[in-house]
Write a protein that holds these residues in place. Sequence first.
Motif, mmCIF file in Angstrom:
data_model
loop_
_atom_site.group_PDB
_atom_site.id
_atom_site.type_symbol
_atom_site.label_atom_id
_atom_site.label_comp_id
_atom_site.label_asym_id
_atom_site.label_seq_id
_atom_site.Cartn_x
_atom_site.Cartn_y
_atom_site.Cartn_z
ATOM 1 N N ALA A 221 0.825 -1.208 0.000
ATOM 2 C CA ALA A 221 0.000 0.000 0.000
ATOM 3 C C ALA A 221 0.859 1.259 0.000
ATOM 4 O O ALA A 221 0.543 2.247 -0.677
ATOM 5 C CB ALA A 221 -0.934 -0.007 1.214
ATOM 6 N N LEU A 222 1.968 1.252 0.744
ATOM 7 C CA LEU A 222 2.839 2.425 0.791
ATOM 8 C C LEU A 222 3.471 2.700 -0.581
ATOM 9 O O LEU A 222 3.646 3.852 -0.975
ATOM 10 C CB LEU A 222 3.945 2.228 1.828
ATOM 11 N N ILE A 223 3.830 1.633 -1.298
ATOM 12 C CA ILE A 223 4.503 1.807 -2.589
ATOM 13 C C ILE A 223 3.507 2.167 -3.691
ATOM 14 O O ILE A 223 3.795 2.992 -4.560
ATOM 15 C CB ILE A 223 5.275 0.524 -2.963
ATOM 16 N N THR A 224 2.332 1.568 -3.682
ATOM 17 C CA THR A 224 1.382 1.744 -4.792
ATOM 18 C C THR A 224 0.219 2.644 -4.428
ATOM 19 O O THR A 224 -0.699 2.795 -5.229
ATOM 20 C CB THR A 224 0.826 0.380 -5.227
ATOM 21 N N GLY A 225 0.238 3.262 -3.253
ATOM 22 C CA GLY A 225 -0.961 3.902 -2.726
ATOM 23 C C GLY A 225 -1.281 5.288 -3.219
ATOM 24 O O GLY A 225 -2.223 5.911 -2.727
ATOM 25 N N GLU A 226 -0.519 5.867 -4.134
ATOM 26 C CA GLU A 226 -0.859 7.196 -4.643
ATOM 27 C C GLU A 226 -2.189 7.133 -5.394
ATOM 28 O O GLU A 226 -2.355 6.349 -6.314
ATOM 29 C CB GLU A 226 0.244 7.712 -5.560
ATOM 30 N N GLY A 227 -3.127 7.952 -4.957
ATOM 31 C CA GLY A 227 -4.454 7.923 -5.579
ATOM 32 C C GLY A 227 -5.341 6.848 -4.988
ATOM 33 O O GLY A 227 -6.430 6.592 -5.484
ATOM 34 N N GLY A 228 -4.900 6.214 -3.879
ATOM 35 C CA GLY A 228 -5.722 5.218 -3.219
ATOM 36 C C GLY A 228 -5.218 3.819 -3.461
ATOM 37 O O GLY A 228 -4.583 3.524 -4.464
ATOM 38 N N SER A 229 -5.479 2.947 -2.496
ATOM 39 C CA SER A 229 -5.072 1.552 -2.588
ATOM 40 C C SER A 229 -6.209 0.682 -2.102
ATOM 41 O O SER A 229 -6.899 1.039 -1.138
ATOM 42 C CB SER A 229 -3.814 1.307 -1.740
ATOM 43 N N PRO A 230 -6.445 -0.463 -2.733
ATOM 44 C CA PRO A 230 -7.488 -1.363 -2.239
ATOM 45 C C PRO A 230 -7.063 -2.102 -0.981
ATOM 46 O O PRO A 230 -7.868 -2.844 -0.411
ATOM 47 C CB PRO A 230 -7.681 -2.334 -3.418
ATOM 48 N N LEU A 231 -5.824 -1.929 -0.540
ATOM 49 C CA LEU A 231 -5.316 -2.710 0.580
ATOM 50 C C LEU A 231 -5.510 -2.032 1.926
ATOM 51 O O LEU A 231 -5.614 -2.700 2.950
ATOM 52 C CB LEU A 231 -3.829 -3.012 0.372
ATOM 53 N N SER A 250 13.668 8.806 6.464
ATOM 54 C CA SER A 250 12.600 7.861 6.146
ATOM 55 C C SER A 250 11.857 8.293 4.898
ATOM 56 O O SER A 250 11.514 7.474 4.041
ATOM 57 C CB SER A 250 11.631 7.748 7.328
ATOM 58 N N ARG A 251 11.598 9.585 4.799
ATOM 59 C CA ARG A 251 10.901 10.113 3.619
ATOM 60 C C ARG A 251 11.710 9.865 2.351
ATOM 61 O O ARG A 251 11.174 9.464 1.314
ATOM 62 C CB ARG A 251 10.653 11.616 3.805
ATOM 63 N N SER A 252 13.017 10.071 2.443
ATOM 64 C CA SER A 252 13.887 9.844 1.287
ATOM 65 C C SER A 252 13.899 8.378 0.892
ATOM 66 O O SER A 252 13.839 8.036 -0.293
ATOM 67 C CB SER A 252 15.302 10.334 1.608
ATOM 68 N N TRP A 253 13.996 7.484 1.877
ATOM 69 C CA TRP A 253 14.003 6.052 1.590
ATOM 70 C C TRP A 253 12.713 5.627 0.879
ATOM 71 O O TRP A 253 12.747 4.905 -0.110
ATOM 72 C CB TRP A 253 14.164 5.264 2.883
ATOM 73 N N LEU A 254 11.586 6.065 1.425
ATOM 74 C CA LEU A 254 10.302 5.659 0.854
ATOM 75 C C LEU A 254 10.149 6.198 -0.565
ATOM 76 O O LEU A 254 9.712 5.482 -1.475
ATOM 77 C CB LEU A 254 9.151 6.147 1.741
ATOM 78 N N GLN A 255 10.513 7.454 -0.785
ATOM 79 C CA GLN A 255 10.365 8.041 -2.110
ATOM 80 C C GLN A 255 11.264 7.350 -3.124
ATOM 81 O O GLN A 255 10.853 7.094 -4.269
ATOM 82 C CB GLN A 255 10.700 9.540 -2.054
ATOM 83 N N ASN A 256 12.479 7.005 -2.707
ATOM 84 C CA ASN A 256 13.391 6.312 -3.609
ATOM 85 C C ASN A 256 12.853 4.935 -3.978
ATOM 86 O O ASN A 256 12.909 4.520 -5.136
ATOM 87 C CB ASN A 256 14.768 6.174 -2.943
ATOM 88 N N ALA A 257 12.305 4.215 -2.998
ATOM 89 C CA ALA A 257 11.735 2.895 -3.268
ATOM 90 C C ALA A 257 10.550 2.999 -4.220
ATOM 91 O O ALA A 257 10.395 2.176 -5.133
ATOM 92 C CB ALA A 257 11.314 2.231 -1.956
ATOM 93 N N LYS A 258 9.725 4.018 -4.048
ATOM 94 C CA LYS A 258 8.558 4.200 -4.925
ATOM 95 C C LYS A 258 9.000 4.544 -6.349
ATOM 96 O O LYS A 258 8.413 4.072 -7.326
ATOM 97 C CB LYS A 258 7.657 5.298 -4.365
#
Length: 984
Positions: A221-231, A250-258
């Motif tokens: 959900a964190l990776i694919t959740g832009e615009g909503g997630s069914p999870l 943490s913000r940098s890590w998450l954004q890089n992974a996305k």
Amino acid sequence: MRSAQPEAVAAPMTLGGDSGAADLLTALHERLDAHFKKLRLDRDAHGAASSPLFALEHGLAANDLAALTDAERSWLRRRPPSSRHWLPFVVYCAEIGYRYQGDEYWETFEEATPGWRASNQGTVSKLFKQFATTYGGAIPTGRWAAWFTRICWPITHAILPPVFQRQLAQVLYESRGFLVPELLAEPTLLGEMLSARSTHMPDRFQCFAQNTQLLGQVASALITGEGGSPLILEATLDRLVCDLSSERESRSWLQNAKTVAHKLALRGTRRDGQAPGFGPRTSSLAVGGSSRDLITAGARFTTRRSDTGWVLEVELPDFAPLFRRSSELADAADKSRCHVTGSTGSPRVQGWLKFPGQRVRLDLWPGNDSAMFRLERAEPRLNALLADESRTPARSPWVFRLDADGIGPLLVTGQVRPGVTYLVLAADDTTWPATSWLVPETTTCTGASAAVLTVPENPTRNDLDDLHELGVGVATDFAVTPVGIVPASWGDDGYAEWIVGDDPLLQLSSSHPLESVKVALDEHLAVPCSQVPSSEAVFVSIPALPIGSHNLRFVLATSSDPAVHLEAHLVARVRESQVRSSAGSFREPIVLVASPPAPSLEEVWDSRAGIEILGPHDSAADVRVCLTTKESLGYELRLSRVRLPLESARWHRIFTDRIKAKSQAQRAYEDATVLTIEASDDELGYASLRCERSFSPLRWSLRREHDGLALRLHDNLGEPVTLNYFSFSSPDQATPFELADDLCARMPEGGLFVASADRQEAASILPRHLHDALNPVQPKCGVWSKTLDDVRRLVTVVRLWSCAWLPGDPFAALARDAVVSALTAAIAGVLGGGKWSALERQIRGGAYPDVTLLEPGLAKPRDHRLFREKIVALAAVFPDSPIEERVHQLAEVFRSTAWVHGNRGIAPGPSATDSVSTSNPEWLAEFMLRLGSAPASTPTWAATSLDAGIEVAVRSPILFRAARLLVLAVSSEESSEEESWPWP
């Protein structure tokens, strides 16, 4: 795709006593029931039927949640949770779970809920189970659920408390190369992958990550959740992302992974790294299978010239990707010493494999296609896994390019170029061709022969034949060079490394006009390239290759008359990215090394962990040590311009004298949750090590009261607990006891308190009252028999005392050490027999443990003369020998007397519990020395062979007496037992 949103909750009503709270809670229950039912239907309709709901997905606005909180507190002040409006209570518990800091859920709950009774704790798990049954809610799994049978429910339904958010962001960043669409669409598989890659994280997060379905659902959900997630409900997901992003890293890590996951989705890469439907096309390669599924960069071999000849060295590779794949191997690396093939030195300490970049000199020729690293006492399948990732070259000879800095890196393919000088190494039975361009040299590597090879500028046919016979290939005038993405490693000999997810682009060029070009990958497919003028280059695009080693073959035909066919090979290795550790790496000026690699706060404080700060010789760095609690900084020490390298022994002295001796630091330690060590310099850089308090569902903490000290038991198991007390005066006798109503244990004379339940155990030492602490303790042990069961029980007791949590109070440490010394002497007396037991009593009474005093206790005057002589001679040199050499020296005595001469009564005989270990003199020597110096270390070190080792000591006590004599001989010349026997 967005999940269903909750219906609006009516404006909160004013509470009018119990009836007002009940009415509001009933109304909230009805609305939450409708919300969760609709959310379940919505999730099922969008293909997420297997994804559970969480109580944190309540969707309540801030004012509605505040009303729910006030109403629950009002109700719970006088009554237990009601079955009529249980949903608001579940939400209330989940919200407190979201505030969880990884330490004490019930304390936080009780502070937030006046009037709450501990007897109502069972209701919490009962109502969460009802939520799971009614709405398809999440069910806790893994070690987390096994340890925390009650609080696992509200914390699981809090989805991702802030205490875990930073760690999850880091794991996602480190795993970004695997976040392909197919894996993100299968949360359970994603969770399993992330859990396996979390072995280097703190214990607390590792336990949390074992709930793989929850972990995968949140991560997806964190990776694919832009615009909503069914999870996960959109409002809840926004809350998680907002809190996670509040911390910059943490913000940098998450954004890089996305970002990486988005690139992988656009490329359409499958989970195995292959592109579905990707067929042959001009100037590109179709992906074939890898020849070896290797996931780490291989060991790097180098050579350098010394005064005594050419030296062969190996550099430890980064095994982090392998350890993330195999938690069993990672655990074995933490607990086992490592042998390096070709090194005659001592085995490396536990955890050594987790510090890449270290160089080891090889004194013996390791041979071709040999495993370079082997863990002591690890299962064969784990060592086989390690061996597959790091082997010596399969071909001979080994060819090293001699660079200007005097260090020669190994050429992976062994391909040389005209006019360049190399060093070649091979087995010492190799016959070198008699040519002017090959000059034999000396090498410090026994079993190898060396020669300096200067390739002729224009090699003749005879030269080429000699080189071919030697096993060395000469590069053609056809060049392959990288363009675009810079490889992680590139060698002129035809070897390259890329990071998984890269799209390599290669340029093919030749001095001859080209008629045709063909490219083959792993011999699976030949791809024709269109004819191009000689003045232009051919570019070959390689799609993302799966992790492993791949062979690229280029075949070119020239348009000259006659036509010339040129061929070149490129070994392409694809590996995971290597994320820089905050402790630095051996390729950087400053690196912090710990053994074990991720020590706890207690291990550093008790000096059970070794700490080193490495850097260039004669350089200096500023060192900062901090003890912090959840709320604030408890203690800080700054050391200016500490000389590097800072070895473990010097670190121990500094830490003991400058920190542990300070009363402020002692008090800070008792409340601290994290110890941070930092080393920095403006030119050399920065490295840090974060050590968290051990994570256990059962633990003690120290309370300072107006009339003394007390121990408070923190029990998050929810299971019956057995309590035992051991006094300082009778340390081997257990006495059952009960806690006071406030869950505290009080005993002015202090001692060891042990709580155990369901395979969990927590032991802590309570210091004596201050007016007693100034007087040394005088422990006296009871009478024990010379049997396997009794010796094992004594070893268990001494292990409890040695490994118990120790407050910062220095008097507690002195009393504990006295007890451990007495218990060790008791074990020696039981195993050694009557005469040796009398000697132990003399030593404890103040007699100096001289060899002349101890030698008569080995055996009767005329028995085992040769053995006695060797042990007495060994006692003279033992104090000056490192601990590994001591083991080897004693093993040689065992081997040369007990095994070769077969002295009756020395050699161990067969037994029901005997193992291969006890027939190994090296193993038996270390076991006896450990049993005689630090018996608490033997259960972990010997593992399943513990009983077999004790039986040998019981049947052949002279072996143990010899080891104990050597231990006392060493300890009499050292300042402390810990310095005498620093067992890894």
